[in-house]
Design a protein around this motif. Structure first.
Motif, PDB file in Angstrom:
ATOM      1  N   GLN A 144      12.466 -30.345 -10.480  1.00  0.00           N
ATOM      2  CA  GLN A 144      12.040 -29.976 -11.831  1.00  0.00           C
ATOM      3  C   GLN A 144      12.384 -28.525 -12.121  1.00  0.00           C
ATOM      4  O   GLN A 144      12.386 -27.690 -11.215  1.00  0.00           O
ATOM      5  CB  GLN A 144      10.518 -30.163 -11.973  1.00  0.00           C
ATOM      6  N   LEU A 145      12.648 -28.256 -13.383  1.00  0.00           N
ATOM      7  CA  LEU A 145      12.908 -26.903 -13.849  1.00  0.00           C
ATOM      8  C   LEU A 145      11.884 -26.557 -14.921  1.00  0.00           C
ATOM      9  O   LEU A 145      11.662 -27.338 -15.851  1.00  0.00           O
ATOM     10  CB  LEU A 145      14.320 -26.787 -14.432  1.00  0.00           C
ATOM     11  N   PHE A 146      11.266 -25.389 -14.793  1.00  0.00           N
ATOM     12  CA  PHE A 146      10.354 -24.870 -15.809  1.00  0.00           C
ATOM     13  C   PHE A 146      10.867 -23.518 -16.284  1.00  0.00           C
ATOM     14  O   PHE A 146      11.303 -22.695 -15.472  1.00  0.00           O
ATOM     15  CB  PHE A 146       8.941 -24.701 -15.243  1.00  0.00           C
ATOM     16  N   ILE A 147      10.826 -23.286 -17.587  1.00  0.00           N
ATOM     17  CA  ILE A 147      11.167 -21.988 -18.169  1.00  0.00           C
ATOM     18  C   ILE A 147       9.953 -21.507 -18.949  1.00  0.00           C
ATOM     19  O   ILE A 147       9.518 -22.164 -19.903  1.00  0.00           O
ATOM     20  CB  ILE A 147      12.397 -22.081 -19.091  1.00  0.00           C
ATOM     21  N   LEU A 148       9.394 -20.392 -18.524  1.00  0.00           N
ATOM     22  CA  LEU A 148       8.189 -19.841 -19.141  1.00  0.00           C
ATOM     23  C   LEU A 148       8.549 -18.596 -19.923  1.00  0.00           C
ATOM     24  O   LEU A 148       9.057 -17.622 -19.364  1.00  0.00           O
ATOM     25  CB  LEU A 148       7.152 -19.492 -18.061  1.00  0.00           C
ATOM     26  N   GLU A 149       8.284 -18.619 -21.228  1.00  0.00           N
ATOM     27  CA  GLU A 149       8.553 -17.480 -22.106  1.00  0.00           C
ATOM     28  C   GLU A 149       7.246 -16.998 -22.725  1.00  0.00           C
ATOM     29  O   GLU A 149       6.544 -17.769 -23.373  1.00  0.00           O
ATOM     30  CB  GLU A 149       9.522 -17.877 -23.217  1.00  0.00           C
ATOM     31  N   TYR A 197       6.968 -19.655 -30.019  1.00  0.00           N
ATOM     32  CA  TYR A 197       6.880 -18.590 -29.025  1.00  0.00           C
ATOM     33  C   TYR A 197       5.430 -18.129 -28.980  1.00  0.00           C
ATOM     34  O   TYR A 197       4.844 -17.902 -30.051  1.00  0.00           O
ATOM     35  CB  TYR A 197       7.792 -17.408 -29.397  1.00  0.00           C
ATOM     36  N   PRO A 198       4.843 -18.065 -27.804  1.00  0.00           N
ATOM     37  CA  PRO A 198       5.326 -18.369 -26.455  1.00  0.00           C
ATOM     38  C   PRO A 198       5.656 -19.861 -26.306  1.00  0.00           C
ATOM     39  O   PRO A 198       5.163 -20.698 -27.066  1.00  0.00           O
ATOM     40  CB  PRO A 198       4.155 -17.980 -25.560  1.00  0.00           C
ATOM     41  N   LEU A 199       6.483 -20.153 -25.289  1.00  0.00           N
ATOM     42  CA  LEU A 199       6.985 -21.508 -25.117  1.00  0.00           C
ATOM     43  C   LEU A 199       7.155 -21.818 -23.631  1.00  0.00           C
ATOM     44  O   LEU A 199       7.610 -20.974 -22.859  1.00  0.00           O
ATOM     45  CB  LEU A 199       8.329 -21.657 -25.831  1.00  0.00           C
ATOM     46  N   ALA A 200       6.788 -23.047 -23.269  1.00  0.00           N
ATOM     47  CA  ALA A 200       7.040 -23.551 -21.914  1.00  0.00           C
ATOM     48  C   ALA A 200       7.980 -24.736 -22.025  1.00  0.00           C
ATOM     49  O   ALA A 200       7.698 -25.702 -22.754  1.00  0.00           O
ATOM     50  CB  ALA A 200       5.741 -23.962 -21.238  1.00  0.00           C
ATOM     51  N   THR A 201       9.108 -24.663 -21.343  1.00  0.00           N
ATOM     52  CA  THR A 201      10.101 -25.730 -21.356  1.00  0.00           C
ATOM     53  C   THR A 201      10.181 -26.339 -19.965  1.00  0.00           C
ATOM     54  O   THR A 201      10.253 -25.611 -18.964  1.00  0.00           O
ATOM     55  CB  THR A 201      11.483 -25.199 -21.752  1.00  0.00           C
ATOM     56  N   ALA A 202      10.154 -27.663 -19.889  1.00  0.00           N
ATOM     57  CA  ALA A 202      10.212 -28.357 -18.601  1.00  0.00           C
ATOM     58  C   ALA A 202      11.319 -29.390 -18.639  1.00  0.00           C
ATOM     59  O   ALA A 202      11.588 -30.011 -19.677  1.00  0.00           O
ATOM     60  CB  ALA A 202       8.876 -29.021 -18.280  1.00  0.00           C
ATOM     61  N   TYR A 203      11.976 -29.584 -17.491  1.00  0.00           N
ATOM     62  CA  TYR A 203      13.000 -30.624 -17.382  1.00  0.00           C
ATOM     63  C   TYR A 203      12.840 -31.350 -16.050  1.00  0.00           C
ATOM     64  O   TYR A 203      12.630 -30.719 -15.003  1.00  0.00           O
ATOM     65  CB  TYR A 203      14.414 -30.048 -17.447  1.00  0.00           C
ATOM     66  N   CYS A 204      12.943 -32.667 -16.096  1.00  0.00           N
ATOM     67  CA  CYS A 204      13.147 -33.477 -14.896  1.00  0.00           C
ATOM     68  C   CYS A 204      14.001 -34.667 -15.300  1.00  0.00           C
ATOM     69  O   CYS A 204      14.098 -35.013 -16.482  1.00  0.00           O
ATOM     70  CB  CYS A 204      11.826 -33.922 -14.267  1.00  0.00           C
ATOM     71  N   MET A 205      14.636 -35.270 -14.327  1.00  0.00           N
ATOM     72  CA  MET A 205      15.606 -36.334 -14.590  1.00  0.00           C
ATOM     73  C   MET A 205      14.969 -37.490 -15.366  1.00  0.00           C
ATOM     74  O   MET A 205      15.560 -38.026 -16.301  1.00  0.00           O
ATOM     75  CB  MET A 205      16.167 -36.839 -13.252  1.00  0.00           C
ATOM     76  N   ALA A 206      13.754 -37.859 -14.999  1.00  0.00           N
ATOM     77  CA  ALA A 206      13.130 -39.041 -15.607  1.00  0.00           C
ATOM     78  C   ALA A 206      12.727 -38.805 -17.052  1.00  0.00           C
ATOM     79  O   ALA A 206      12.898 -39.683 -17.899  1.00  0.00           O
ATOM     80  CB  ALA A 206      11.916 -39.458 -14.777  1.00  0.00           C
ATOM     81  N   ASP A 207      12.197 -37.628 -17.348  1.00  0.00           N
ATOM     82  CA  ASP A 207      11.626 -37.379 -18.677  1.00  0.00           C
ATOM     83  C   ASP A 207      12.528 -36.554 -19.587  1.00  0.00           C
ATOM     84  O   ASP A 207      12.219 -36.399 -20.779  1.00  0.00           O
ATOM     85  CB  ASP A 207      10.281 -36.660 -18.537  1.00  0.00           C
ATOM     86  N   GLY A 208      13.592 -35.967 -19.062  1.00  0.00           N
ATOM     87  CA  GLY A 208      14.428 -35.103 -19.880  1.00  0.00           C
ATOM     88  C   GLY A 208      13.729 -33.783 -20.153  1.00  0.00           C
ATOM     89  O   GLY A 208      12.996 -33.259 -19.319  1.00  0.00           O
TER      90      GLY A 208
END
Length: 918
Positions: free
Chosen positions: A307-312, A518-529
């Motif tokens: 999983q990838l998380f981007i925290l702004e 903003y602020p924003l949390a973005t998450a990615y994983c293969m199953a959920d996009g």
């Protein structure tokens, strides 16, 4: 898994005892080659047996059954040094060759044994003399087999090549006698029978499909064998043995017990992640009220796949704690066994290391002993880090050191830092994992089992951004998860990071980003996009900052003096060292010496650390009104990220919008009363914050030199002058920053790809800047390793003399400053332990490239001194400084054109370099 091992090894021929594998450099001790091979295989067996996550990682990447992949891995570990059977290697010790085999030889050791091992196995497999593993027919599976063989015979840090000088193919017969080849074949077949003896039929995918999977796995295999070889080569854990012992007995009574001891004492996998955190306060008991971002990561969905998380979020909103909490949850979900925190600079790394000392153990079970390691080029200057490392060491292969204490073995070499349970260092240390640098595979192997946290991701240029994207692809492909942290991140960069990570997961879809919150949390994983979640702003960080644009430098100076005279503190952030020195000079007559400070990167390390300590004391969280009153700091970008500072008034040279927002975070950072004394809680009682931006006003008819005419040096630092014009126009139109409300809109507007409002001359300059950025990205693509190509030599990479940079613009020369009084040559900074490290400063190589050749007494002193330096002076330029009549220290060096340059140094202003007249 290896129940038959004693039976099979008991039948091995005594012919194997005629070959030595290790020997003391001084003395007559030696270790027989079969023993060393079994030592390394035993280390791998212990690692695999005790680490279910590692077994799962190998099986998920290769698609093979766990028992099959483990058998193959241990087999190849036992064969990693097969090249040492060659007569050319054995002839390195003519005395042992005569003693063990009773012969003399004329074969020269001109090709290293790792390459010879690869050559031997390839030749023997092609000729049909070997068929390893038994499940595979080499004729049909040769590409798959060699994809597995290469990383294990590349255990000295680079993929082995079978080409000699001038690309002439190597011949086995030039290095192996027939007796050598026979012994090597028999050893290979016996160990193969030992490890792969299993009557169960196995399912294998088609060769082309398995080759692709094995190429991806080869990166992990290459790091695995390096780790096993480094541990298995340590004579402290595996003492030299020249007695002829039955190999089955050796495996059972020596190799396996010592491997268990070695893994335990080395500190590998010493930390056991918590299965589940009790609550947020279990990790951060000192935080009374979590911020909205921290609450989000405490509750957001967590999967068990990469999983990838981007925290702004704005500065001071607790992003670091949020990332650590999120990493802990990922570790509890089985997504990693540790973490590595990557930061832009050594200073930020040191600060993060100090922050983690008291909390990192809470990520693991109380009965485990996790290691915390600092990783950058000057970490030995950190007294805190050095105090945590045991001093007793002994030497291992290739000059590596191993110590009696587990944390010491991990800490004694930066290449091992990513093996520690928790590592903190510069991003460069992680980027080296995807560049053709020697032993990159060990870094990649260690990182693959960790959560990668990258802080300040907005701070990197297009070259480093491209490398970071590649690192994310590798990390995802090898089963890793990542967290990226930023105060301000343009959408197109966020999209690139997500696409790179998704590509590593095998997802070729283009990420669809919708949110402008903003602020924003973005998450990615293969199953959920992709999932984008708006986060509520932290109440304490919601503020309005008045913005005033000033084009007259004299007016800037006047406002600084006026503010300082009122007892308030000021910081002027300048874009270059040259401008910082000019700004400092313009204030020397108006601000007293004790109230005026200068801070930039061109100070000797010891002086820089002293200044940093002073700046933190005066402007830091705990500073009082008395300490801050009337103080003025002129600084470069070193205060942008490295230090937790708080100013009453901030002045900044015009810079890109994201950096200005970052700099604005240094205004009223901590609550204070009306005098400037710190408050434990409550709202700030000072006058409303104001940021002055110094630079040209955004005129509609701006010329091509609109920015360069005012900032000739900074025009190269920020080459997109259209972006700067847009930034100035947006600030001029708004006259204030509402944080965090305006952050997203201002950043997106300033970095808009369709910037129609930019004057034509500046658009033309931006096109040139864009072309250069594209060139930089292309260079990064050329330099970086390619995931799909697997661990193998390429034409343009892996050359022995190749030095691939982790960042461009970093072509600085390390200058060591000395004082010369006519008789004595001393380091500039008389530090008790590291005087020469504390006396060095980085200067652009265009200004200082090499030393002046001194003669006479000074020349003799320099020659003798260099013999005492750790690197013999090879990687630095020594500049002797003499005290001139005007009271300044001056020395000489040569630039790239071999012109004499005068180096002037002052503890208050740092180093300046000018061309010497005449």
């Amino acid at each position: 898994m290896f129940a038959l091992i004693e039976k099979v090894l008991g039948d091995l021929m005594t012919e194997y005892f005629r070959y030595w594998g290790k020997a003391e450099r001084d003395g007559d001790g030696y270790h027989l080659l079969p023993y060393h091979c079994l030592d390394v295989a035993a280390v791998g067996h212990v690692l695999l047996s005790g680490d279910a996550a590692l077994r799962k990682k190998f099986t998920s990447i290769t698609g093979l059954h766990e028992s099959v992949v483990c058998r193959w891995l241990v087999l190849l570990l036992a064969l990693h040094d097969i090249g040492k059977f060659s007569e050319s290697f054995q002839n390195l010790r003519t005395d042992l060759l005569a003693q063990l085999q009773g012969i003399t030889s004329r074969r020269q050791y001109s090709v290293r044994h790792d390459r010879l091992g690869n050559l031997f196995l390839k030749s023997a497999l092609e000729s049909g003399e070997l068929n390893v593993p038994p499940e595979l027919s080499y004729e049909e599976w040769q590409d798959v087999v060699m994809t597995m063989v290469r990383p294990f015979t590349g255990h000295h840090g680079v993929p082995p090549s079978i080409q000699g000088d001038n690309n002439i193919p190597l011949r086995t017969a030039n290095f192996f006698s027939e007796e050598n080849s026979s012994a090597a074949r028999q050893f290979t077949e016996s160990v193969s029978t030992l490890v792969c003896r299993d009557g169960n039929e196995i399912f294998l995918p088609p060769p082309v499909e398995l080759e692709s999977l094995m190429k991806k796995a080869s990166w992990l295999m290459a790091g695995f064998v390096v780790l096993c070889d480094w541990v298995g080569s340590n004579s402290r854990w595996f003492p030299l043995c020249k007695e002829s012992i039955n190999l089955g007995e050796y495996w059972e009574k020596h190799a396996l017990p010592q491997a268990n001891k070695a893994i335990r004492e080395a500190g590998i996998n010493a930390g056991i992640p918590l299965n589940e955190l009790s609550d947020f306060f279990g990790l951060f008991p000192h935080i009374t009220t979590p911020t909205p971002l921290q609450k989000f990561v405490d509750q957001c969905p967590i999967g068990s796949t990469p999983q990838l998380f981007i925290l702004e979020d704005v500065t001071g909103s607790g992003k670091t704690e949020a990332a650590l909490l999120l990493a802990s949850r990922l570790m509890s979900a089985g997504c990693g066994k540790g973490l590595f925190v990557a930061l832009p600079t050594m200073a930020t790394s040191n600060a993060m290391y100090d922050r983690l000392i008291d909390s990192y153990q809470k990520l693991f079970t109380p009965d485990s002993t996790p290691s915390l390691v600092l990783a950058h080029g000057a970490r030995h200057l950190s007294e805190t880090f050095m105090a945590s490392v045991a001093r007793k060491t002994d030497h291992g292969p290739d000059g590596e050191t191993a110590t009696a204490q587990c944390s010491s073995w991990l800490a004694d070499n930066r290449k091992k830092a990513l093996l520690a349970d928790v590592g903190v260092g510069t991003l460069d240390q992680a980027l080296l994992a995807i560049l053709p640098a020697r032993f990159q595979s060990l870094r990649l192997f260690g990182l693959s089992s960790h959560i990668l946290i990258v802080d300040e991701v907005h701070a990197y240029d297009p070259y480093m951004n491209k490398l970071l994207q590649n690192l994310l692809s590798f990390h995802a492909a090898l089963g890793g998860s990542a967290i990226l942290i930023s105060a301000t991140l343009p959408t197109h960069i966020r999209r690139d990071f997500i696409a790179a990570f998704a590509n590593g997961c095998g997802d070729q879809r283009k990420p669809e980003l919708q949110s402008r919150d903003y602020p924003l949390a973005t998450a990615y994983c293969m199953a959920d996009g992709v999932r984008e979640t708006a986060v509520e702003a932290t109440m304490q960080r919601q503020c309005k900052v008045a913005v005033e644009l000033i084009a007259d430098e004299k007016e800037v100076v006047r406002q600084i003096v006026e503010t300082a005279n009122k007892g308030r503190c000021v910081c002027w952030i300048r874009n270059t060292v040259h401008d910082a020195l000019a700004g400092f000079a313009s204030l020397t007559e108006s601000i007293s010496e004790e109230n005026l400070l200068l801070f930039h990167a061109r100070f000797a390390m010891g002086d820089r650390l002293d200044i940093e300590e002073t700046v933190t004391k005066i402007f830091g969280r705990k500073s009082t009104a008395q300490e801050r009153s009337g103080k003025v700091l002129i600084a470069t970008q070193v205060v942008e990220q490295s230090l937790d500072l708080d100013f009453d008034l901030l002045i900044t040279d015009l810079a890109p919008m994201d950096l200005l927002i970052q700099r604005a975070g240094r205004l009223h950072r901590h609550p204070r009363d009306e005098h400037g004394n710190p408050l434990l809680n409550g709202t700030d009682r000072r006058e409303p914050p104001c940021m002055i931006v110094y630079g040209p006003l955004p005129e509609d008819n701006a010329a091509g030199d609109w920015f360069k005419a005012v900032f000739p040096k900074a025009s190269f630092v920020y080459p997109s002058h259209g972006c700067l014009w847009l930034t100035a126009r947006l600030l001029s139109d708004n006259n204030e920053l509402k944080m965090p409300d305006d952050a997203r809109e201002l950043i997106e507007a300033a970095f808009s790809e369709s910037a129609d409002k930019i004057p034509d001359p500046l658009q033309q300059r931006d096109q040139q800047a864009s072309s250069q950025w594209q060139t930089d990205r292309s260079l990064a693509h050329i330099n970086m390793l390619k995931l799909d190509e697997g661990y193998e030599p390429t034409i343009n990479q892996w050359r022995e003399d190749m030095k691939t940079p982790t960042r461009l613009g970093g072509m600085d020369t390390t200058v060591r400053l000395a004082t010369w009084d006519g008789t004595t040559l001393l380091p500039w900074h008389l530090h008790e332990k590291f005087p020469w490290d504390m006396s060095q400063v980085s200067i652009r190589s265009g200004l200082v490239d090499s030393e002046v050749a001194y003669t006479g007494s000074l020349g003799d002193k320099i020659t003798r001194l260099k013999e005492l330096l750790p690197d013999k002076g090879k990687w630095s330029v020594l500049v002797p400084l003499q005290l001139s009549e005007d009271g300044h220290w001056r020395g000489e060096a040569l630039n790239k054109r071999q012109e004499i340059m005068e180096v002037k140094y002052d503890r208050q202003t740092g180093a300046t370099v000018t061309k010497k007249e005449g």
